[in-house]
Design a protein around this motif. Structure first.
Motif, PDB file in Angstrom:
ATOM      1  N   ARG A  86       0.831  -1.211   0.000  1.00 54.74           N
ATOM      2  CA  ARG A  86       0.000   0.000   0.000  1.00 54.74           C
ATOM      3  C   ARG A  86       0.870   1.269   0.000  1.00 54.74           C
ATOM      4  O   ARG A  86       0.616   2.204  -0.748  1.00 54.74           O
ATOM      5  N   LEU A  87       1.892   1.242   0.817  1.00 50.22           N
ATOM      6  CA  LEU A  87       2.774   2.409   0.869  1.00 50.22           C
ATOM      7  C   LEU A  87       3.482   2.600  -0.470  1.00 50.22           C
ATOM      8  O   LEU A  87       3.608   3.719  -0.974  1.00 50.22           O
ATOM      9  N   ARG A  88       3.927   1.512  -1.034  1.00 49.03           N
ATOM     10  CA  ARG A  88       4.587   1.591  -2.350  1.00 49.03           C
ATOM     11  C   ARG A  88       3.646   2.238  -3.369  1.00 49.03           C
ATOM     12  O   ARG A  88       4.047   3.111  -4.142  1.00 49.03           O
ATOM     13  N   GLY A  89       2.399   1.806  -3.348  1.00 51.50           N
ATOM     14  CA  GLY A  89       1.413   2.366  -4.266  1.00 51.50           C
ATOM     15  C   GLY A  89       1.219   3.859  -4.050  1.00 51.50           C
ATOM     16  O   GLY A  89       1.205   4.644  -5.010  1.00 51.50           O
ATOM     17  N   GLU A  90       1.123   4.255  -2.795  1.00 46.34           N
ATOM     18  CA  GLU A  90       0.916   5.677  -2.500  1.00 46.34           C
ATOM     19  C   GLU A  90       2.115   6.510  -2.941  1.00 46.34           C
ATOM     20  O   GLU A  90       1.972   7.601  -3.480  1.00 46.34           O
ATOM     21  N   LEU A  91       3.290   6.001  -2.698  1.00 40.47           N
ATOM     22  CA  LEU A  91       4.491   6.754  -3.070  1.00 40.47           C
ATOM     23  C   LEU A  91       4.621   6.849  -4.586  1.00 40.47           C
ATOM     24  O   LEU A  91       5.126   7.839  -5.116  1.00 40.47           O
ATOM     25  N   SER A  92       4.155   5.835  -5.273  1.00 44.11           N
ATOM     26  CA  SER A  92       4.191   5.874  -6.740  1.00 44.11           C
ATOM     27  C   SER A  92       3.231   6.927  -7.271  1.00 44.11           C
ATOM     28  O   SER A  92       3.542   7.662  -8.210  1.00 44.11           O
ATOM     29  N   ILE A  93       2.068   7.002  -6.640  1.00 46.50           N
ATOM     30  CA  ILE A  93       1.043   7.936  -7.104  1.00 46.50           C
ATOM     31  C   ILE A  93       1.468   9.383  -6.863  1.00 46.50           C
ATOM     32  O   ILE A  93       1.382  10.232  -7.735  1.00 46.50           O
ATOM     33  N   THR A  94       1.977   9.638  -5.659  1.00 40.61           N
ATOM     34  CA  THR A  94       2.314  11.021  -5.328  1.00 40.61           C
ATOM     35  C   THR A  94       3.575  11.493  -6.042  1.00 40.61           C
ATOM     36  O   THR A  94       3.798  12.681  -6.172  1.00 40.61           O
ATOM     37  N   GLY A  95       4.362  10.540  -6.479  1.00 40.43           N
ATOM     38  CA  GLY A  95       5.514  10.914  -7.295  1.00 40.43           C
ATOM     39  C   GLY A  95       6.570  11.688  -6.550  1.00 40.43           C
ATOM     40  O   GLY A  95       6.606  11.706  -5.330  1.00 40.43           O
ATOM     41  N   ASP A  96       7.384  12.334  -7.306  1.00 36.24           N
ATOM     42  CA  ASP A  96       8.534  13.007  -6.726  1.00 36.24           C
ATOM     43  C   ASP A  96       8.630  14.415  -7.293  1.00 36.24           C
ATOM     44  O   ASP A  96       8.730  14.607  -8.496  1.00 36.24           O
ATOM     45  N   ASP A  97       8.544  15.397  -6.414  1.00 38.41           N
ATOM     46  CA  ASP A  97       8.563  16.770  -6.907  1.00 38.41           C
ATOM     47  C   ASP A  97       9.906  17.439  -6.610  1.00 38.41           C
ATOM     48  O   ASP A  97       9.982  18.636  -6.392  1.00 38.41           O
ATOM     49  N   ARG A  98      10.957  16.659  -6.608  1.00 39.62           N
ATOM     50  CA  ARG A  98      12.265  17.245  -6.340  1.00 39.62           C
ATOM     51  C   ARG A  98      12.602  18.274  -7.412  1.00 39.62           C
ATOM     52  O   ARG A  98      12.452  18.021  -8.605  1.00 39.62           O
ATOM     53  N   SER A  99      13.061  19.402  -6.960  1.00 34.99           N
ATOM     54  CA  SER A  99      13.453  20.433  -7.916  1.00 34.99           C
ATOM     55  C   SER A  99      14.767  20.040  -8.572  1.00 34.99           C
ATOM     56  O   SER A  99      15.492  19.180  -8.087  1.00 34.99           O
ATOM     57  N   GLU A 100      15.032  20.724  -9.659  1.00 42.35           N
ATOM     58  CA  GLU A 100      16.267  20.431 -10.379  1.00 42.35           C
ATOM     59  C   GLU A 100      17.488  20.698  -9.506  1.00 42.35           C
ATOM     60  O   GLU A 100      18.448  19.935  -9.493  1.00 42.35           O
ATOM     61  N   LEU A 101      17.404  21.789  -8.737  1.00 39.61           N
ATOM     62  CA  LEU A 101      18.534  22.136  -7.866  1.00 39.61           C
ATOM     63  C   LEU A 101      18.716  21.072  -6.779  1.00 39.61           C
ATOM     64  O   LEU A 101      19.832  20.636  -6.498  1.00 39.61           O
ATOM     65  N   SER A 102      17.585  20.677  -6.179  1.00 39.32           N
ATOM     66  CA  SER A 102      17.674  19.637  -5.145  1.00 39.32           C
ATOM     67  C   SER A 102      18.271  18.364  -5.709  1.00 39.32           C
ATOM     68  O   SER A 102      19.092  17.702  -5.068  1.00 39.32           O
ATOM     69  N   GLN A 103      17.853  18.045  -6.894  1.00 43.56           N
ATOM     70  CA  GLN A 103      18.364  16.825  -7.510  1.00 43.56           C
ATOM     71  C   GLN A 103      19.856  16.942  -7.758  1.00 43.56           C
ATOM     72  O   GLN A 103      20.609  15.984  -7.559  1.00 43.56           O
ATOM     73  N   ARG A 104      20.272  18.130  -8.145  1.00 42.80           N
ATOM     74  CA  ARG A 104      21.704  18.348  -8.397  1.00 42.80           C
ATOM     75  C   ARG A 104      22.502  18.183  -7.092  1.00 42.80           C
ATOM     76  O   ARG A 104      23.577  17.591  -7.081  1.00 42.80           O
ATOM     77  N   VAL A 105      21.942  18.725  -6.034  1.00 44.83           N
ATOM     78  CA  VAL A 105      22.630  18.599  -4.737  1.00 44.83           C
ATOM     79  C   VAL A 105      22.683  17.128  -4.313  1.00 44.83           C
ATOM     80  O   VAL A 105      23.719  16.628  -3.877  1.00 44.83           O
ATOM     81  N   ARG A 106      21.577  16.462  -4.485  1.00 46.40           N
ATOM     82  CA  ARG A 106      21.561  15.041  -4.103  1.00 46.40           C
ATOM     83  C   ARG A 106      22.527  14.232  -4.961  1.00 46.40           C
ATOM     84  O   ARG A 106      23.190  13.320  -4.472  1.00 46.40           O
ATOM     85  N   ASP A 107      22.583  14.551  -6.207  1.00 43.91           N
ATOM     86  CA  ASP A 107      23.535  13.848  -7.072  1.00 43.91           C
ATOM     87  C   ASP A 107      24.967  14.086  -6.609  1.00 43.91           C
ATOM     88  O   ASP A 107      25.803  13.173  -6.640  1.00 43.91           O
ATOM     89  N   ALA A 108      25.224  15.334  -6.196  1.00 42.84           N
ATOM     90  CA  ALA A 108      26.574  15.655  -5.718  1.00 42.84           C
ATOM     91  C   ALA A 108      26.878  14.870  -4.443  1.00 42.84           C
ATOM     92  O   ALA A 108      27.990  14.358  -4.259  1.00 42.84           O
TER      93      ALA A 108
END
Lengths: 177, 200
Positions: A86-108
């Protein structure tokens, strides 16, 4: 003896949200965090006799478990449980709204060497002190300070910002920020 | 004192990158359900597992737990703090090795600890441990695990299976050997202690 079930249940109830966040910050597919939460809690239940009595220490212990679960996931091993469907399903539905900058920081952060990466995450995202993070990672506080400073410098270079700050962990248990 | 990091600073960037999407009610409900649900032990009966854990707690005061999670070299850091008075540990061990499908090799040793055992009893037990062929023992146990074992718990799972077999060997080797915590004057099993290493 079947371990300390009440303690395990209390720890799970208290930290399950933080545990999910821990995995969400570190996996590429957000829904995968659901399985990892389930897997970590299975370990908690199985090893409930090992949970420290002190809440802070129990939290550190829990994130030590989470780290190993994540390492297993990164090696490509995984176990899917009906429990987390159930949690997996909910997380799939709500998706990921990470900003480009956040993603860049996380990648770093992700590009840092393993323990450096975990130090940065545990300190900045899970709110542990540097000494606590060192303990979770089974490294000496002095080594943790050195790794942390090195990681900051590398992140700053990658992201084009200043590394300097007032909380880099010269005090061994300082919170950042 | 906690202060909010400047959004353009490294601390600010890290803080922003650490934010997770807001939890919806359904995510929160699913999380609550997971936290409140204890999964059944995978594939094995409760009594056997209870015996192993009982030994851990009552017998060696956490020693087994420490051993199971050890990744340090056992030669420099055997499982193996001090023994309770009147206990003896085997010098031989049961070898439990396995390799995961992704090629990670793990090797464990299980030692036995007895109460009230004299030298002859310990020698007999060492002989039994030495003479048994442990080749493939651990791999067969690993392969018998249900599903896709997760490395964080696989040691425990394999050892949960291995301990009772090693205990059985002890009972076969030492007629009249008492079970865990058995009262009386004769020798009795006190504990099993394991230590494991990976990627030797």
């Amino acid at each position: 003896v079947s371990g300390d079930r009440p303690r395990a249940e209390a720890l799970a109830a208290r930290e399950v949200d933080a545990l999910l966040a821990y995995f969400e910050r570190r996996v590429a597919v957000r829904a995968d965090a659901a399985d990892l939460v389930g897997e970590a809690l299975v370990v908690v239940w199985r090893r409930s006799a090992d949970i420290p009595g002190d809440e802070r220490e129990a939290r550190m212990w829990l994130f030590g478990v989470a780290r190993r679960v994540l390492a297993t996931h990164r090696r490509g091993s995984r176990r899917h449980r009906a429990l987390t469907d159930r949690l997996r399903g909910e997380l799939s539905i709500t998706g990921d709204d990470r900003s480009e900058l956040s993603q860049r920081v996380r990648d770093a952060v992700r590009a840092l060497p393993g323990r450096d990466r975990e130090l940065v995450g545990l300190v900045h995202w899970e709110g542990f002190g540097l000494a606590e993070a060192a303990e979770i990672l089974s490294i000496r506080p002095g080594a943790a300070r050195m790794r942390y400073a090195r990681a900051r410098e590398r992140l700053a270079r990658t992201l084009g910002v200043e590394a300097a700050e007032g909380q880099s962990g010269s005090e061994s248990d300082e919170k950042v920020p | 004192m906690t202060r909010t990091p400047d959004a353009g600073s490294l601390d600010g960037l890290l803080a922003h990158a650490g934010e997770v999407p807001e939890r919806g009610a359904r995510v929160a409900a699913a999380l609550e359900r997971i936290a409140a649900t204890e999964p059944a032990p995978p594939g094995r009966g409760v009594p056997r597992r209870a015996v192993v854990i009982g030994v851990t707690v009552a017998g060696v005061a956490g020693l087994l737990t420490a051993g199971v999670t050890l990744s340090t070299a056992w030669l420099t850091s055997p499982p193996f703090q001090e023994l309770p008075e009147g206990w003896s540990r085997t010098t031989e061990w049961a070898q439990v090795d396995w390799e995961s499908p992704d090629g990670e090799f793990e090797t464990c040793r299980i030692y036995l600890e007895l109460e009230r055992a004299d030298r002859d009893v310990m020698a007999s037990l060492d002989d039994a441990l030495r003479e048994r062929d442990w080749d493939d023992f651990g791999q067969e146990l690993y392969d018998s695990l249900p599903g896709d074992p997760v490395a964080t718990s696989v040691e425990s799972e394999v050892l949960d299976l291995a301990f009772p077999i090693v205990y059985e060997l002890a009972h076969d080797a030492i007629p009249g050997l008492g079970g865990f915590g058995a009262a009386g004057d004769g020798p009795a099993l006190g504990a099993g202690a394991a230590t494991c290493r990976t990627d030797l």
